[in-house]
Design a protein around this motif. Structure first.
Motif, mmCIF file in Angstrom:
data_model
loop_
_atom_site.group_PDB
_atom_site.id
_atom_site.type_symbol
_atom_site.label_atom_id
_atom_site.label_comp_id
_atom_site.label_asym_id
_atom_site.label_seq_id
_atom_site.Cartn_x
_atom_site.Cartn_y
_atom_site.Cartn_z
ATOM 1 N N TYR A 189 10.161 22.724 -35.828
ATOM 2 C CA TYR A 189 11.318 22.768 -36.736
ATOM 3 C C TYR A 189 12.411 21.813 -36.297
ATOM 4 C CZ TYR A 189 9.333 26.919 -38.961
ATOM 5 O OH TYR A 189 8.521 27.786 -39.646
ATOM 6 N N ILE A 190 12.667 21.737 -34.990
ATOM 7 C CA ILE A 190 13.719 20.851 -34.489
ATOM 8 C C ILE A 190 13.357 19.392 -34.731
ATOM 9 C CG2 ILE A 190 14.813 20.031 -32.361
ATOM 10 C CD1 ILE A 190 14.702 22.915 -31.374
ATOM 11 N N ALA A 191 12.090 19.036 -34.496
ATOM 12 C CA ALA A 191 11.653 17.656 -34.728
ATOM 13 C C ALA A 191 11.823 17.272 -36.196
ATOM 14 C CB ALA A 191 10.197 17.496 -34.290
ATOM 15 N N ARG A 192 11.430 18.147 -37.081
ATOM 16 C CA ARG A 192 11.548 17.844 -38.515
ATOM 17 C C ARG A 192 13.015 17.828 -38.952
ATOM 18 N NH1 ARG A 192 6.406 18.789 -41.062
ATOM 19 N NH2 ARG A 192 7.412 19.082 -43.068
ATOM 20 N N LEU A 193 13.815 18.728 -38.401
ATOM 21 C CA LEU A 193 15.233 18.773 -38.752
ATOM 22 C C LEU A 193 15.957 17.531 -38.249
ATOM 23 C CD1 LEU A 193 17.425 20.533 -40.060
ATOM 24 C CD2 LEU A 193 17.785 21.609 -37.832
ATOM 25 N N THR A 194 15.654 17.122 -37.013
ATOM 26 C CA THR A 194 16.265 15.911 -36.457
ATOM 27 C C THR A 194 15.851 14.682 -37.251
ATOM 28 O OG1 THR A 194 16.195 16.905 -34.247
ATOM 29 C CG2 THR A 194 16.544 14.535 -34.367
ATOM 30 N N ARG A 195 14.580 14.607 -37.578
ATOM 31 C CA ARG A 195 14.077 13.462 -38.340
ATOM 32 C C ARG A 195 14.745 13.367 -39.708
ATOM 33 N NH1 ARG A 195 11.244 12.839 -43.402
ATOM 34 N NH2 ARG A 195 10.082 10.881 -43.301
ATOM 35 N N THR A 196 14.839 14.492 -40.427
ATOM 36 C CA THR A 196 15.444 14.487 -41.760
ATOM 37 C C THR A 196 16.924 14.132 -41.702
ATOM 38 O OG1 THR A 196 13.860 16.167 -42.487
ATOM 39 C CG2 THR A 196 15.834 15.874 -43.821
ATOM 40 N N SER A 197 17.638 14.722 -40.760
ATOM 41 C CA SER A 197 19.073 14.453 -40.631
ATOM 42 C C SER A 197 19.330 13.008 -40.227
ATOM 43 C CB SER A 197 19.676 15.410 -39.601
ATOM 44 O OG SER A 197 21.067 15.239 -39.517
ATOM 45 N N LEU A 198 18.477 12.476 -39.363
ATOM 46 C CA LEU A 198 18.643 11.095 -38.916
ATOM 47 C C LEU A 198 18.389 10.115 -40.062
ATOM 48 C CD1 LEU A 198 19.298 9.866 -36.114
ATOM 49 C CD2 LEU A 198 16.864 9.425 -35.853
ATOM 50 N N VAL A 199 17.346 10.349 -40.841
ATOM 51 C CA VAL A 199 17.034 9.475 -41.983
ATOM 52 C C VAL A 199 18.182 9.497 -42.995
ATOM 53 C CG1 VAL A 199 15.505 9.210 -43.966
ATOM 54 C CG2 VAL A 199 14.540 9.621 -41.701
#
Length: 308
Positions: A189-199
């Motif tokens: 969840y953290i990896a996907r959340l970080t990726r989405t927020s960064l994009v």
């Protein structure tokens, strides 16, 4: 800032009272007599039975019982088990095991989750991004106990990299494998959340302006984009610390770790209400203070946030 911290601490008081009241009512309103369960198959003398009920305030109304518990909690007393031991003493040894397990899982998901999220976010649509999204989806889809048994078989028995059970090798070695398994779902969840927020932040005007001004890409990523992208991640991490402690029961059972998971499971079986309520109260306190730290970190990550 200090006024905000004091105000948040005062706001925690009614939340603590409300949650502990619900927990207390849920535990002690269940059918069954814990004092008779304490006697087992043998009949208990009426005088002993009445004395024990009076000692644990079970002969009083439920709300009065909670009042006694809350008064003791204010003085740092988590109650007394049905065996006559202090709940705080019972939790002392077991709590340290669960805390080490939860912290190991939390650090693992923090470091690995943010690293994978940044790696995928910088390469949106590429091979790395696809692998991270696919891998995290797989981890989320597989139940935790299945991951635990697979990890024991592969990394413990076949490869021999980690011990498969117990805490004989101490911290952190004995806690690495169960900690990785416990934190695997949250890592996804953290990896996907970080990726989405960064994009999303990469498309913001301030990032385009920083790039147009000629700032190095690494500085734009670290000083500007990543800092704002971590706000929702920090929120999740703060809440997840309490969830890891509460959800460690299955992992502690599989890896034979003597933590509060086994303690609370045994207490529920023998209807030891004071132990269940005491452990649950401690978990509530962890949740509350973790959320307080998260709120303070908001101001550190984003200077636009002010607590006037």
């Amino acid at each position: 800032m200090w006024r905000y911290v004091v105000r948040r601490l005062l706001q925690m008081v009614p939340v603590l009272i409300g949650t502990t009241l619900l927990i207390y009512l849920a535990v002690f309103a269940l059918p069954g007599d814990p004092i008779r369960a304490l006697g087992g198959d043998k009949p208990m003398p009426p005088a002993v039975y009445a004395s024990l009920r009076h000692h644990y305030h079970l002969d009083e109304p439920l709300i009065v019982q909670y009042g006694h518990y809350l008064w003791g909690l204010v003085h740092g007393d988590f109650g007394e088990t049905l065996n006559g031991q202090s709940v705080a003493d019972v939790m002392k040894t077991d709590w340290s095991v669960t805390a080490r397990l939860a912290i190991t899982a939390w650090v693992f998901e923090l470091v690995a989750g943010i690293t994978l999220g940044v790696w995928a976010g910088r390469r949106k649509g590429g091979v790395v991004d696809t692998l991270v999204l696919s891998g995290t989806t797989l981890v989320i889809a597989v139940p935790t106990f299945v991951l635990a048994y697979c990890a024991q078989l592969i990394f413990g028995l076949k490869l021999g990299w980690f011990p498969t059970a117990g805490i004989d090798d101490g911290w952190p070695y004995s806690y690495l494998l169960p900690g990785i398994v416990l934190g695997s779902a949250s890592l996804a969840y953290i990896a996907r959340l970080t990726r989405t927020s960064l994009v999303e932040n990469f498309r913001a005007d301030y990032v385009r302006t920083a790039v147009a001004k000629g700032l190095p890409r690494r500085r734009v990523l670290v000083r500007h984009t990543l800092r704002n992208s971590l706000i929702p991640v920090i929120t999740y991490l703060g809440v997840d610390l309490g969830s890891l402690m509460a959800g460690a029961i299955v992992i502690e059972g599989i890896f034979n770790l003597p933590g509060i998971g086994g303690q609370i499971f045994t207490a529920i079986q023998i209807k030891d209400g004071p132990t269940v309520v005491g452990i649950a109260t401690l978990l509530v306190l962890v949740y509350l203070f973790a959320n307080l730290v998260v709120d303070i970190l908001y101001g550190v990550l984003d200077p636009r946030i002010r607590y006037e």
